[in-house]
Design a protein around this motif. Structure first.
Motif, PDB file in Angstrom:
ATOM      1  N   LEU A 120       0.839  -1.196   0.000  1.00  0.00           N
ATOM      2  CA  LEU A 120       0.000   0.000   0.000  1.00  0.00           C
ATOM      3  C   LEU A 120       0.878   1.250   0.000  1.00  0.00           C
ATOM      4  N   LYS A 121       0.754   2.053  -1.051  1.00  0.00           N
ATOM      5  CA  LYS A 121       1.575   3.255  -1.197  1.00  0.00           C
ATOM      6  C   LYS A 121       0.753   4.541  -1.227  1.00  0.00           C
ATOM      7  N   VAL A 122      -0.536   4.418  -1.569  1.00  0.00           N
ATOM      8  CA  VAL A 122      -1.387   5.597  -1.731  1.00  0.00           C
ATOM      9  C   VAL A 122      -2.693   5.381  -0.971  1.00  0.00           C
ATOM     10  N   TYR A 123      -3.053   6.370  -0.150  1.00  0.00           N
ATOM     11  CA  TYR A 123      -4.312   6.299   0.603  1.00  0.00           C
ATOM     12  C   TYR A 123      -5.112   7.557   0.302  1.00  0.00           C
ATOM     13  N   GLN A 124      -6.359   7.379  -0.183  1.00  0.00           N
ATOM     14  CA  GLN A 124      -7.113   8.488  -0.751  1.00  0.00           C
ATOM     15  C   GLN A 124      -8.477   8.683  -0.092  1.00  0.00           C
ATOM     16  N   ALA A 179       3.215  21.134   6.662  1.00  0.00           N
ATOM     17  CA  ALA A 179       3.541  20.344   5.472  1.00  0.00           C
ATOM     18  C   ALA A 179       2.289  20.104   4.636  1.00  0.00           C
ATOM     19  N   SER A 180       2.453  20.188   3.330  1.00  0.00           N
ATOM     20  CA  SER A 180       1.343  19.916   2.416  1.00  0.00           C
ATOM     21  C   SER A 180       0.856  18.482   2.625  1.00  0.00           C
ATOM     22  N   LEU A 181      -0.458  18.292   2.731  1.00  0.00           N
ATOM     23  CA  LEU A 181      -0.995  16.964   3.025  1.00  0.00           C
ATOM     24  C   LEU A 181      -1.137  16.090   1.782  1.00  0.00           C
ATOM     25  N   PHE A 182      -1.645  16.657   0.692  1.00  0.00           N
ATOM     26  CA  PHE A 182      -2.016  15.831  -0.461  1.00  0.00           C
ATOM     27  C   PHE A 182      -0.904  15.759  -1.503  1.00  0.00           C
ATOM     28  N   ASP A 183      -0.623  14.530  -1.903  1.00  0.00           N
ATOM     29  CA  ASP A 183       0.466  14.265  -2.855  1.00  0.00           C
ATOM     30  C   ASP A 183      -0.050  13.802  -4.211  1.00  0.00           C
ATOM     31  N   LEU A 184      -1.277  13.279  -4.238  1.00  0.00           N
ATOM     32  CA  LEU A 184      -1.780  12.615  -5.443  1.00  0.00           C
ATOM     33  C   LEU A 184      -3.253  12.951  -5.639  1.00  0.00           C
ATOM     34  N   SER A 209       1.263  14.033  -8.072  1.00  0.00           N
ATOM     35  CA  SER A 209       0.959  12.943  -8.995  1.00  0.00           C
ATOM     36  C   SER A 209      -0.492  13.046  -9.462  1.00  0.00           C
ATOM     37  N   ILE A 210      -0.717  12.705 -10.724  1.00  0.00           N
ATOM     38  CA  ILE A 210      -2.060  12.718 -11.299  1.00  0.00           C
ATOM     39  C   ILE A 210      -2.404  11.316 -11.787  1.00  0.00           C
ATOM     40  N   VAL A 211      -3.538  10.821 -11.331  1.00  0.00           N
ATOM     41  CA  VAL A 211      -4.063   9.540 -11.795  1.00  0.00           C
ATOM     42  C   VAL A 211      -5.398   9.831 -12.468  1.00  0.00           C
ATOM     43  N   ILE A 212      -5.597   9.279 -13.651  1.00  0.00           N
ATOM     44  CA  ILE A 212      -6.794   9.566 -14.441  1.00  0.00           C
ATOM     45  C   ILE A 212      -7.744   8.381 -14.415  1.00  0.00           C
ATOM     46  N   LYS A 213      -8.998   8.659 -14.048  1.00  0.00           N
ATOM     47  CA  LYS A 213     -10.037   7.634 -14.067  1.00  0.00           C
ATOM     48  C   LYS A 213     -11.116   8.021 -15.078  1.00  0.00           C
TER      49      LYS A 213
END
Length: 314
Positions: A120-124, A179-184, A209-213
């Motif tokens: 697990l690397k990303v939690y959204q 610190a900035s919270l959101f990375d992705l 980071s940008i992920v496209i859905k």
């Protein structure tokens, strides 16, 4: 590999889309076997980014089971919190999912999701909106920051609806302990809804980071008699598809990859055949003229999301 695999269609038999063919969905064991096979095929084809959520039915549990067969540190799992799957595999269910952005829901869903570590690397935040107040809930934001620090996670959110850019701009300004919270940021983007371009340069500039859905606009990119107002788009897509000898799905995915560079574009494939067709995006490039043509099919976000709300679970 810029293609990732989203698991919404692998974890539950119904989804909001335009379904061109109806497959067997009532046999749970067969459904799980197929989903497991798609995960394995994706891995064997070089995909290493897998997106899941508790709101996707069995998806998190399937991914967790599948990970037991792997020993590969390059695998990245992204999951979410905020939606609970309620349909229980009932095709006639009236309510399929319930949204709740409370600290209690975050803690409860994290309790299961943490089993996906260390992959697990990303939690959204699943479908963050202004309306739920989640971006102003200091207890939730502090909890996310502590999980980020403790487990070396990237914290993200997914966006849906007419005001994606507004949500993202608000999230970019959120800090916890300086610190900035959101990375992705996982965004809805395709040539019908291009609204995310308003903030994409800023995200890239800030090294987010940008992920496209929903690159296929929930199936609306495929010719359909119910959408005669897209006939010109269908004609152009079919022409480009024929030229490059790939499916319209690959054209749609490639458009996203080329117009927002360095993004991860999610495949929503529910079968191995669909996944292999999606992977054809790696065999060609769209010309500038082709991209301009596809850009011309942009519609107002209000119309896009009104139309999407009319889609049924199937």
């Amino acid at each position: 590999m810029k293609l990732g695999l989203g698991t919404a269609a692998l974890g539950r038999p119904q989804y909001i889309n335009v379904r061109l063919k109806n497959g067997e969905k009532s046999n749970l064991e067969a459904f799980k076997k197929n989903s497991f096979s798609v995960l394995e095929t994706a891995y064997n084809k070089g995909i290493r980014y897998f997106d899941t959520a508790p709101g996707y039915g069995l998806a998190e549990a399937l991914v967790l089971e599948w990970l037991q067969t792997k020993n590969d540190a390059s695998i990245q799992i992204a999951t979410k919190w905020g939606y609970t799957y309620t349909a229980n595999f009932d095709e006639n269910a009236i309510v399929h999912e319930v949204k709740e952005h409370s600290l209690a829901k975050l803690n409860a869903q994290w309790n299961f999701s943490k089993q996906l570590l260390p992959y697990l690397k990303v939690y959204q935040i699943h479908s963050a909106t202004i309306e739920t107040g989640v971006l102003e809930n200091s207890k939730v934001l502090e909890r996310l920051a502590s999980l980020k620090k403790e487990h070396n996670l990237r914290i993200g959110l997914t966006t849906t609806g007419t005001n994606q850019a507004e949500v993202i701009k608000k999230a970019l300004n959120i800090t916890v302990d300086g610190a900035s919270l959101f990375d992705l940021f996982q965004v809805t983007y395709n040539f019908l809804d291009q609204s995310i371009l308003e903030v994409s340069d800023e995200l890239i500039h800030e090294n987010k980071s940008i992920v496209i859905k929903e690159a296929l606009a929930n199936g609306r990119v495929f010719r359909n008699k119910s959408y005669p107002h897209y006939n010109k788009m269908y004609k152009v897509l079919e022409s480009i598809s024929k030229k490059h000898n790939v499916g319209i799905d690959a054209i749609s995915l490639k458009y996203c990859e080329q117009t927002i560079p360095n993004s991860i574009v999610l495949s929503g494939a529910s079968t191995n055949a669909q996944l292999k067709q999606n992977l054809q995006l790696n065999t060609f490039s769209l010309s500038n003229n082709e991209i301009e043509l596809l850009n011309s099919f942009k519609i107002a976000p209000e119309f896009y999301w009104k139309e999407r709300k009319q889609l049924i679970w199937n």
